[in-house]
Design an enzyme around this catalytic site. Structure first.
Site, mmCIF file in Angstrom:
data_model
loop_
_atom_site.group_PDB
_atom_site.id
_atom_site.type_symbol
_atom_site.label_atom_id
_atom_site.label_comp_id
_atom_site.label_asym_id
_atom_site.label_seq_id
_atom_site.Cartn_x
_atom_site.Cartn_y
_atom_site.Cartn_z
ATOM 1 C CB CYS A 153 -8.352 -4.618 2.307
ATOM 2 S SG CYS A 153 -10.349 -4.814 2.609
ATOM 3 N N GLY A 154 -9.483 -2.758 -0.420
ATOM 4 C CA GLY A 154 -10.443 -1.454 -0.659
ATOM 5 C C GLY A 154 -11.770 -1.385 0.245
ATOM 6 C CG HIS A 155 -14.802 -4.156 0.482
ATOM 7 N ND1 HIS A 155 -15.832 -3.042 -0.059
ATOM 8 C CD2 HIS A 155 -14.653 -5.313 -0.311
ATOM 9 C CE1 HIS A 155 -16.241 -3.702 -1.392
ATOM 10 N NE2 HIS A 155 -15.463 -4.836 -1.345
ATOM 11 C CB CYS A 156 -9.902 -2.441 4.876
ATOM 12 S SG CYS A 156 -9.910 -4.058 5.142
#
Length: 562
Positions: free
Chosen positions: A60-63
């Site tokens: 996950c990029g936002h993670c």
């Protein structure tokens, strides 16, 4: 995203977790973030007085963007005995389903194993501020000994000065403090000498803050409604720069935005000089903000502004209506003052983007544009089934043959209009919340008799759509059931069932990431966007956070990235 869809997605991407080990299961010796798993989760969370848990996926990029902010917050919060932890949902799928994790990252507060939703930002300062508030009572009693430290403890601190704890003013303040405890730090003083030192002779409230003049004094009657509005307006700078870090703070005021676009230090200084006096005069009416035109040019597009800087526009957070300042006029204090005054007085008509009216529009599905919206949609002699779509949306493309067949089957119903509208090329000229579109495709029926609006939530089969129309139209519809028989129906239905099972609600500003990163807030332009009102690709809503995503006509903005 539905939990069942999360399960499917996790199974699909589990292999990716192996290649993303750096953010994964091993607990680094120098990390202050506790790594949880299925075995230690229950015991650890029940042992913590106060903790914050991140539910994440390694891909996950936002993670990944959150990780360094989360680490720094964990280190800072050690001194407060607040623990931060993380759980890899690709390794603990059943547990994440049990916890009803809707997407990644999801943050939850734990107090001795009792969980609550975290509603703060994803930046170090925001995490620290939000979690420290959880340690405090909703309303702290202040004395001369703790006053200075308390009022400097957060970027915004609200202090009430009242006669005693039995007064009506105290009751109002306490009620509001409980309501807004996650957003602001509240204190109360009954010491008259201390109140006098702060210039308060009678009951009053002061908002202490780390920006502007350092404090705002509320001199009205202490009642929850008026005080709430005052605190929210005082919680943002008078004329600061908006970004993903602070978008949510502006959004929660509920005030219209006054966007001042700059593309250089020179244009920024000119805007500050001309607009600051107006911002000061209209404080509490409009949230004036500076915005980087280079970074957030698409937000200017959405506000119907040309890329000619500097530029200014107002946007209503509730209706998302936009009011661009004429770009053939020079931005001066007097011109902006007159424009803002006319806006506040309701003398300016909003600006709406629209495609041209089609020269021919005789197909079974009517192509609707903004210029015809009101006359078609709110014609009380006809029921209107309307699909809002985006050209890039895969689910919209899959719906095309089914929706076209629907139009063909129902074409003989003269009091029924089957219509579609490209919501990326046309604004919706209505402030009705039922028409503030959150994703694509969205289908609504506007009943002719009373213009009541009903949103469609069924599957994307022609039978389900017809059933919806039959149940909600003012006029009874007729059709030939033989027209529903098609040798390809079975294949179409199976395809649509698969789509329904795997899809999450498509967030407008997240366009191409929607199928790969579940429930990730939209990054003001690839950073904002829909609680509030930055429309479109203001990833100050792909930056900003979710919304805590503010819904916008074209895309949502992720507050943490605005």
């Amino acid at each position: 995203m539905k939990v069942s869809a999360v399960r499917i997605m996790l199974s699909t991407v589990a292999a990716l977790a192996v290649t993303s080990f750096a953010y994964g299961a091993a607990e680094s010796s120098d990390s202050d973030v506790k790594v949880l798993n299925t075995e230690n989760f229950k015991e650890w969370t029940e042992a913590q007085d106060l903790a914050l848990i991140e539910f994440y996926a390694p891909w996950c990029g936002h993670c990944k963007n959150l990780a360094p902010e989360y680490e720094k917050a964990a280190t800072a919060l050690k001194e407060d005995n607040i623990a931060l932890a993380k759980l890899d949902c690709t390794e603990a799928q059943a547990l994440c389903e049990e916890m009803e994790i809707p997407g990644f990252p999801t943050l939850k507060i734990s107090k001795k194993g009792d969980f609550a939703t975290y509603n703060g930002t994803r930046k170090e300062a925001g995490i620290i501020s939000y979690m420290r508030k959880q340690l405090l009572p909703p309303l702290s009693t202040l004395t001369s000994d703790n006053f200075a430290k308390f009022t400097a403890s957060d970027r915004v601190v609200v202090v009430g000065f009242v006669e005693d704890t039995e007064s009506a003013e105290y009751a109002e303040l306490e009620s509001l403090a409980k309501e807004l405890r996650d957003d602001y730090v509240f204190g109360v003083i009954t010491d008259k000498e201390l109140a006098a030192e702060q210039g308060i002779a009678e009951a009053g409230v002061v908002v202490y803050k780390t920006f502007d003049d350092g404090k705002d004094v509320y001199d009205g009657a202490i009642n929850a409604k008026e005080l709430r509005d005052f605190i929210k307006a005082s919680s943002v700078p008078l004329f600061g720069e908006i970004s993903g870090e602070n978008y949510a703070q502006y959004a929660q005021t509920g005030l219209p935005f006054g966007f001042a676009f700059f593309n250089s230090e020179e244009t920024r200084k000119a805007l500050e000089e001309q607009i600051y006096p107006v911002a000061k005069q209209y404080k509490g009416v409009i949230s004036f903000v500076l915005i980087d035109a280079t970074k957030y040019s698409s937000q200017a597009d959405h506000l119907n502004l040309k890329h000619d800087w500097p530029a200014f526009a107002i946007q209503n957070q509730t209706s998302l209506a936009k009011f661009p300042f004429p770009q053939d006029k020079e931005i001066t204090e007097q011109e902006i003052h007159d424009f803002v005054k006319d806006f506040a007085d309701g003398k300016i008509e909003p600006s709406y983007k629209s495609e041209p009216i089609p020269e021919t529009n005789n197909d079974n599905v009517f192509v609707l544009v903004t210029k015809q919206f009101n006359e078609v949609v709110f014609d009380k002699t006809k029921d209107v089934l309307l699909e809002f779509y985006a050209p890039w949306c895969g689910h919209c493309k899959n719906l095309v043959p089914i929706y076209d067949r629907l139009g063909s089957v129902l074409k003989d119903n003269k009091n029924l209009v089957i219509a579609k509208m490209d919501a990326t090329a046309n604004d919706i000229p209505s402030g009705d919340p039922a028409l503030q579109i959150q994703g694509f495709p969205t289908i609504v029926l506007i009943r002719g008799e009373d213009n009541a609006i009903v949103e469609y939530h069924g599957n994307r089969s022609i039978e389900s759509l017809i059933e919806f129309v039959e149940e909600n139209t003012a006029e009874k519809i007729t059709y030939n059931k033989d027209d529903l028989k098609d040798k390809d129906d079975e294949d179409i239905d199976e395809e649509e069932d698969d789509i329904e099972e795997e899809e999450e609600v498509v967030k407008k500003a997240d366009t191409k990431k929607a199928d790969t990163e579940a429930h990730e807030e939209i990054d003001i332009e690839g950073e904002v966007e829909a609680e509030a009102g930055i429309d479109a690709e203001f990833d100050v809503h792909a930056e900003a956070e979710a919304e805590k995503v503010v819904s916008a006509p074209v895309a949502e903005i992720d507050h943490d990235e605005l």
